[in-house]
Every structure is written in structure tokens, then in C-alpha cells.
Design an enzyme around this catalytic site. Sequence first.
Site, PDB file in Angstrom:
ATOM      1  N   HIS A   1      10.174 -10.935  49.169  1.00  0.00           N
ATOM      2  CA  HIS A   1      11.106 -12.053  49.346  1.00  0.00           C
ATOM      3  C   HIS A   1      11.656 -12.501  47.992  1.00  0.00           C
ATOM      4  O   HIS A   1      12.792 -12.945  47.874  1.00  0.00           O
ATOM      5  CB  HIS A   1      10.313 -13.187  50.015  1.00  0.00           C
TER       6      HIS A   1
ATOM      7  N   THR B   1       5.131 -11.107  47.357  1.00  0.00           N
ATOM      8  CA  THR B   1       6.166 -10.933  48.376  1.00  0.00           C
ATOM      9  C   THR B   1       7.481 -10.335  47.861  1.00  0.00           C
ATOM     10  O   THR B   1       7.995 -10.776  46.825  1.00  0.00           O
ATOM     11  CB  THR B   1       6.474 -12.293  49.069  1.00  0.00           C
TER      12      THR B   1
ATOM     13  N   ALA C   1      15.306 -22.222  45.378  1.00  0.00           N
ATOM     14  CA  ALA C   1      16.269 -21.597  44.473  1.00  0.00           C
ATOM     15  C   ALA C   1      17.384 -20.876  45.232  1.00  0.00           C
ATOM     16  O   ALA C   1      18.491 -20.720  44.713  1.00  0.00           O
ATOM     17  CB  ALA C   1      15.544 -20.639  43.540  1.00  0.00           C
ATOM     18  N   PHE C   2      17.075 -20.441  46.444  1.00  0.00           N
ATOM     19  CA  PHE C   2      18.096 -19.765  47.249  1.00  0.00           C
ATOM     20  C   PHE C   2      19.305 -20.673  47.492  1.00  0.00           C
ATOM     21  O   PHE C   2      20.439 -20.199  47.628  1.00  0.00           O
ATOM     22  CB  PHE C   2      17.478 -19.347  48.596  1.00  0.00           C
TER      23      PHE C   2
END
Length: 153
Positions: free
Chosen positions: A88, A86, A56-57
Amino acid sequence: MRIHEGVLDGSGLRVGLVASRFNEVIVRALVDGASDCLRRHGVADDDIELAWVPGAFELPLVVQRLAVSGRLDVIVALGAVIRGQTPHFDYVAGQAAEVGRVALATGVPVTFGVLTTETAEQAADRAGGKMGNKGWDAALAAIETARLLADLK
Ligand code: INI
């Protein structure tokens, strides 16, 4: 009063789907839901492009590349970001939401079919499970928004 609203007719619309491979089983279900929605609202199969990104990044950059191509009327971003344990998560989910800025910068509408959930089960519930299919919903929003923008021209 003059009311503008997008009719839910996808005929003639050129639609891009950008999907992330991370959590692929879930995202494939979102892609299937989006494709089904587009087909059932009159979008021709030849008028749909699908691009896969790693996670998705990576969605915003590829959405942007497609948006500036001039080939598409609207783009649907699809992905699944699952928090797990996480931190993240916040970076990935935050970056994924940047697809909204792409729409503002390019004028090409982008809809958000990215799940952001605590657990894989919650994601599955929203990818064809008991909470529906967020890919289907994002595709319908894409048709409505593209038609509304055409009406406002
Ligand atoms: N990508 C996702 O699409 N979903 C996630 O849940 C996820 N998690 O949890 O880490 C995720 N990470 C990968 C990320 O999107 C990038 O692809 C990677 O960092 C390389 O840039």
C-alpha cells in the site's frame, strides 16, 4: 552575470501548511518544525494557514484547492508514509508526490515535507530527531522558492 536566488526572508509571505493526520505524532512534529522555521524567518502567524487531511493520499487535492484560492504564495505539504510490511505504501507515497504536479499546474510553489521511510524510527529521526526536522527544511525551501519566483517576475 545576473544571478537569481531566493532570499531567506519570509516577511509578507502567505504560507499554507497541509498536514496529514496518519502517523499524527510524527506529522505534528513536522508541523511544529515548519511553523518554527516560518516564524524565525519573519512569516507572520496570521499569514499561515494550516489544513489537516486524513492521510498523505489526500494531500494533492487539498493542496490544489488552496493553491487555486489565490490566498497563498507557497504551500508546504507535510506527512509521513511508513512502509512497514505493506505494498500500500507505494500507492500512498506515489500519490503524495503528486503535489509536485499541483505546483506545475497552478504556478503556486509547493514543497515536499513528506517522509517516506521503512520504519517509524526512521521517520522519528527526521521529525525532530537525530536527522533534523524535514518539516523545518520544507518550510525553508518554501520561503526560498517563493522569493525566487518573485525575483523572476
Ligand atoms: N497514510 C499516510 O499518511 N501514511 C501512511 O503510512 C499510510 N499507510 O501506511 O497506509 C497512510 N494511509 C492512509 C492513506 O493516506 C489514506 O488516508 C487512506 O487510504 C484513505 O484514502
